[in-house]
Design a protein around this motif. Structure first.
Motif, PDB file in Angstrom:
ATOM      1  N   ASP A  65       0.816  -1.206   0.000  1.00 29.42           N
ATOM      2  CA  ASP A  65       0.000   0.000   0.000  1.00 29.42           C
ATOM      3  C   ASP A  65       0.854   1.262   0.000  1.00 29.42           C
ATOM      4  O   ASP A  65       1.971   1.276   0.512  1.00 29.42           O
ATOM      5  N   ALA A  66       0.305   2.306  -0.581  1.00 29.31           N
ATOM      6  CA  ALA A  66       0.905   3.644  -0.561  1.00 29.31           C
ATOM      7  C   ALA A  66      -0.228   4.652  -0.475  1.00 29.31           C
ATOM      8  O   ALA A  66      -1.289   4.454  -1.074  1.00 29.31           O
ATOM      9  N   GLN A  67      -0.013   5.706   0.280  1.00 28.02           N
ATOM     10  CA  GLN A  67      -1.024   6.756   0.448  1.00 28.02           C
ATOM     11  C   GLN A  67      -0.335   8.110   0.361  1.00 28.02           C
ATOM     12  O   GLN A  67       0.798   8.262   0.820  1.00 28.02           O
ATOM     13  N   GLU A  68      -1.043   9.089  -0.202  1.00 21.12           N
ATOM     14  CA  GLU A  68      -0.500  10.443  -0.190  1.00 21.12           C
ATOM     15  C   GLU A  68      -0.545  10.958   1.247  1.00 21.12           C
ATOM     16  O   GLU A  68      -1.554  10.848   1.941  1.00 21.12           O
ATOM     17  N   GLY A  72       2.564  15.993  -2.258  1.00 26.75           N
ATOM     18  CA  GLY A  72       3.489  15.256  -3.110  1.00 26.75           C
ATOM     19  C   GLY A  72       4.292  14.199  -2.381  1.00 26.75           C
ATOM     20  O   GLY A  72       5.029  13.435  -3.003  1.00 26.75           O
ATOM     21  N   THR A  73       4.167  14.141  -1.065  1.00 28.66           N
ATOM     22  CA  THR A  73       4.876  13.113  -0.288  1.00 28.66           C
ATOM     23  C   THR A  73       3.949  11.917  -0.097  1.00 28.66           C
ATOM     24  O   THR A  73       2.792  12.081   0.269  1.00 28.66           O
ATOM     25  N   VAL A  74       4.471  10.738  -0.363  1.00 30.47           N
ATOM     26  CA  VAL A  74       3.696   9.511  -0.171  1.00 30.47           C
ATOM     27  C   VAL A  74       4.307   8.705   0.966  1.00 30.47           C
ATOM     28  O   VAL A  74       5.496   8.807   1.262  1.00 30.47           O
ATOM     29  N   LEU A  75       3.452   7.924   1.596  1.00 31.47           N
ATOM     30  CA  LEU A  75       3.857   7.000   2.645  1.00 31.47           C
ATOM     31  C   LEU A  75       3.644   5.599   2.083  1.00 31.47           C
ATOM     32  O   LEU A  75       2.587   5.315   1.512  1.00 31.47           O
ATOM     33  N   ILE A 130      -4.588   6.941   6.324  1.00 30.01           N
ATOM     34  CA  ILE A 130      -4.138   8.164   7.000  1.00 30.01           C
ATOM     35  C   ILE A 130      -5.336   9.063   7.237  1.00 30.01           C
ATOM     36  O   ILE A 130      -6.098   9.363   6.328  1.00 30.01           O
ATOM     37  N   ARG A 131      -5.482   9.470   8.488  1.00 36.34           N
ATOM     38  CA  ARG A 131      -6.452  10.494   8.869  1.00 36.34           C
ATOM     39  C   ARG A 131      -5.728  11.341   9.902  1.00 36.34           C
ATOM     40  O   ARG A 131      -5.597  10.942  11.054  1.00 36.34           O
ATOM     41  N   ARG A 132      -5.175  12.425   9.395  1.00 32.52           N
ATOM     42  CA  ARG A 132      -4.277  13.247  10.203  1.00 32.52           C
ATOM     43  C   ARG A 132      -4.911  13.663  11.500  1.00 32.52           C
ATOM     44  O   ARG A 132      -6.086  13.981  11.511  1.00 32.52           O
ATOM     45  N   PRO A 133      -4.199  13.565  12.577  1.00 36.69           N
ATOM     46  CA  PRO A 133      -2.759  13.351  12.734  1.00 36.69           C
ATOM     47  C   PRO A 133      -2.365  11.883  12.899  1.00 36.69           C
ATOM     48  O   PRO A 133      -1.248  11.591  13.321  1.00 36.69           O
ATOM     49  N   TYR A 134      -3.251  10.940  12.543  1.00 31.67           N
ATOM     50  CA  TYR A 134      -2.960   9.533  12.783  1.00 31.67           C
ATOM     51  C   TYR A 134      -2.668   8.785  11.494  1.00 31.67           C
ATOM     52  O   TYR A 134      -3.228   9.070  10.440  1.00 31.67           O
ATOM     53  N   ILE A 135      -1.808   7.789  11.621  1.00 28.88           N
ATOM     54  CA  ILE A 135      -1.488   6.856  10.541  1.00 28.88           C
ATOM     55  C   ILE A 135      -1.853   5.471  11.062  1.00 28.88           C
ATOM     56  O   ILE A 135      -1.357   5.051  12.114  1.00 28.88           O
ATOM     57  N   TYR A 136      -2.734   4.776  10.358  1.00 22.30           N
ATOM     58  CA  TYR A 136      -3.166   3.438  10.745  1.00 22.30           C
ATOM     59  C   TYR A 136      -2.517   2.439   9.782  1.00 22.30           C
ATOM     60  O   TYR A 136      -2.635   2.586   8.559  1.00 22.30           O
ATOM     61  N   ALA A 137      -1.839   1.439  10.324  1.00 24.63           N
ATOM     62  CA  ALA A 137      -1.177   0.438   9.484  1.00 24.63           C
ATOM     63  C   ALA A 137      -1.562  -0.956   9.967  1.00 24.63           C
ATOM     64  O   ALA A 137      -1.382  -1.281  11.137  1.00 24.63           O
ATOM     65  N   VAL A 151      -1.377   2.137  15.384  1.00 27.52           N
ATOM     66  CA  VAL A 151      -1.758   3.537  15.212  1.00 27.52           C
ATOM     67  C   VAL A 151      -0.561   4.392  15.596  1.00 27.52           C
ATOM     68  O   VAL A 151      -0.035   4.290  16.705  1.00 27.52           O
ATOM     69  N   PHE A 152      -0.135   5.239  14.648  1.00 30.48           N
ATOM     70  CA  PHE A 152       0.973   6.163  14.873  1.00 30.48           C
ATOM     71  C   PHE A 152       0.434   7.583  14.827  1.00 30.48           C
ATOM     72  O   PHE A 152      -0.499   7.877  14.085  1.00 30.48           O
ATOM     73  N   GLU A 153       1.051   8.446  15.594  1.00 33.58           N
ATOM     74  CA  GLU A 153       0.684   9.865  15.582  1.00 33.58           C
ATOM     75  C   GLU A 153       1.840  10.662  15.023  1.00 33.58           C
ATOM     76  O   GLU A 153       2.989  10.410  15.356  1.00 33.58           O
ATOM     77  N   GLU A 154       1.507  11.647  14.161  1.00 31.35           N
ATOM     78  CA  GLU A 154       2.560  12.487  13.570  1.00 31.35           C
ATOM     79  C   GLU A 154       3.318  13.226  14.622  1.00 31.35           C
ATOM     80  O   GLU A 154       2.832  13.618  15.623  1.00 31.35           O
TER      81      GLU A 154
END
Length: 154
Positions: A65-68, A72-75, A130-137, A151-154
Motif C-alpha cells: 500500500d501507498a497513500q499520499e 506530493g509526499t507519499v507513505l 491516513i487520517r491526520r494526525p494519525y497513521i493506521y497500518a 496507530v501512529f501519531e505524527e
C-alpha cells in the motif's frame, strides 16, 4: 401405452474423468493467479523515459500500500509480505514505513523512524490509512499477536 420420461441429475451424465480434469484445471489456474498476484511471475519494471526507479525503493519490495501523506509526499508500507505469507513471519525482513517526496527534483525513499514502539514488537505493515494526525497500518506480525492495526501519531 404411455412411456415415462427418464429424468437424471445433470451431473450423472458428466463423465468422472471430465470432472477431474475440470477440477485440476481450476486448481492450476488458481495457483497461477496467486503466484502472479504475489509477484513470483513478474520481472522488476525497467525504467523508461518518463518513469524511473525511485532510489531506496528496493527496501519496500513486496509492498502492498501507498497513500499520499501531504503535498506530493507519499507513505509506503514495507512488510516483506511474500516471506510473511509463504515462508513465515520469522523469515521475513523487519517491516517499516517509508516516505518519498515525489515533487522533489531527486526523490528518494527514506525509512520513517517508529518512535515509542514496545521492544521486540514485530511490525510487518500491509494496509495503510491516513487520517491526520494519525497513521493506521495493518501489521501481519504473526504468532500469538496475529494481525493487528498499529496507530501512529505524527
Amino acid at each position: 401405452q404411455l412411456l415415462a420420461a427418464r429424468h437424471e441429475h445433470p451431473s450423472a451424465t458428466i463423465p468422472q474423468n471430465m470432472l477431474r480434469h475440470v477440477a485440476a484445471a481450476a486448481f492450476v489456474a488458481f495457483a497461477a493467479y496467486t503466484a502472479r498476484d504475489l509477484g513470483y511471475l513478474h520481472e522488476a519494471p525497467r525504467p523508461s523515459g518518463s518513469c524511473r526507479l525511485l532510489p531506496g525503493s528496493d527496501a519496500f519490495r513486496s509492498s502492498e500500500d501507498a497513500q499520499e501523506w501531504s503535498g506530493g509526499t507519499v507513505l509506503v508500507t514495507a512488510g516483506d509480505l511474500r516471506h510473511v505469507f509463504h515462508h513465515g513471519v520469522e523469515n521475513a525482513a523487519p517491516g517499516a514505513l517509508y516516505t518519498a517526496d515525489l515533487a522533489a527534483n531527486e526523490p528518494a525513499a527514506r525509512a520513517l523512524p517508529l518512535v515509542g514502539c514496545p521492544p521486540g514488537l514485530r511490525f510487518q505493515p500491509h494496509g495503510l490509512y491516513i487520517r491526520r494526525p494519525y497513521i493506521y497500518a495493518v501489521s501481519h506480525a504473526g504468532g500469538a499477536a496475529g494481525s493487528r492495526v498499529e496507530v501512529f501519531e505524527e
